[in-house]
Scaffold this active site. Structure first.
Site, PDB file in Angstrom:
ATOM      1  CD  GLU A  12     -20.620  80.222  -6.104  1.00 48.77           C
ATOM      2  OE1 GLU A  12     -20.034  81.083  -5.434  1.00 48.77           O
ATOM      3  OE2 GLU A  12     -20.085  79.145  -6.454  1.00 48.77           O
ATOM      4  CG  ASP A 197     -17.576  87.698   1.915  1.00 52.81           C
ATOM      5  OD1 ASP A 197     -16.375  87.863   2.218  1.00 52.81           O
ATOM      6  OD2 ASP A 197     -17.969  86.760   1.204  1.00 52.81           O
TER       7      ASP A 197
END
Length: 232
Positions: A12, A197
């Protein structure tokens, strides 16, 4: 202007870290902070580690040591809003804990004793983010982001979150702790994450497959936001 940027995981932060000019690294208490300039803005990029405690610890170190004017939380999230798909952006207008419960004492679900029910993101930062989203032609949803120390991967925990926080657009594991600490310090913050997701029974498989997509999208938007902030 100095911007603090926070991501939990290596994936990230790596795209942003690699573009920081005159980069220096500070390692303390399991956290890594990378300082320098990015798109004309002084930045302090924190890799906090996963979960609320790591996020709170890292955010405190970031604010104490680097004293940023604003904090941007980037990375991935599980989508709850029906219109979200992998790679889409979520922007916080507020953050709440989904795993805090002191309702027996009259607090709201998700509210920690002695704290606000929600930690509000900064409206000026939200406006700047939305302008950047429009310029990049990204699909985004603004709303409530909820956090807890669990990766949501199943019908029961997902149903609990949807029933308790029907307005929530995304779920993840750090944003509310970051917002909580920023509230304590009086530092403006915003959460800008991309969907990896949809928090269902297959979310662990989707997360592994699409984390890179989410990291790329969220990093792209953060870079654009920094360029916007550099212009004043």
């Amino acid at each position: 202007m100095k911007a603090g940027i926070i991501g939990a995981m290596e994936q990230e932060v790596t795209l942003l870290r690699d573009k920081i000019e005159n980069r220096q690294t500070l390692t303390l208490a399991g956290c890594e902070i990378y300082t320098g300039t990015l798109n004309g803005v002084d930045v302090a990029l924190l890799k906090s580690g996963i979960g609320k405690v790591s996020a709170a610890l890292g955010t405190t170190l970031l604010l104490e040591l680097c004293k940023p004017d604003v904090v941007i939380n980037t990375g991935s999230a599980g989508g709850l809003a029906a219109t979200l798909k992998v790679g889409d952006i979520v922007v916080s207008d507020e953050v709440r804990y989904h795993d805090a419960d002191v309702t027996a004492f009259g607090y709201e679900a998700g509210q920690m004793a002695g704290c606000p029910a929600a930690f509000k993101a900064d409206e000026k930062l939200i406006t700047a983010v939305e302008q950047c989203i429009h310029q990049l032609d990204l699909h985004a949803v603004r709303g409530l982001v909820v956090s807890g120390d669990a990766f949501i991967n199943g019908a029961a925990p997902l149903a609990h979150i949807r029933n308790t926080f029907p307005q929530a657009i995304a779920v993840e594991m750090e944003a509310t702790a970051i917002g909580h600490v920023c509230h304590q310090f009086g530092t403006p913050f915003v959460v800008v994450r991309a969907i990896s997701d949809v928090a269902d029974q297959q979310s662990h498989l989707s997360f592994d497959e699409f984390l890179a997509v989410a990291a790329k999208q969220s990093s792209l938007l953060v870079e654009k936001l920094l360029a916007h902030l550099a212009q004043g």
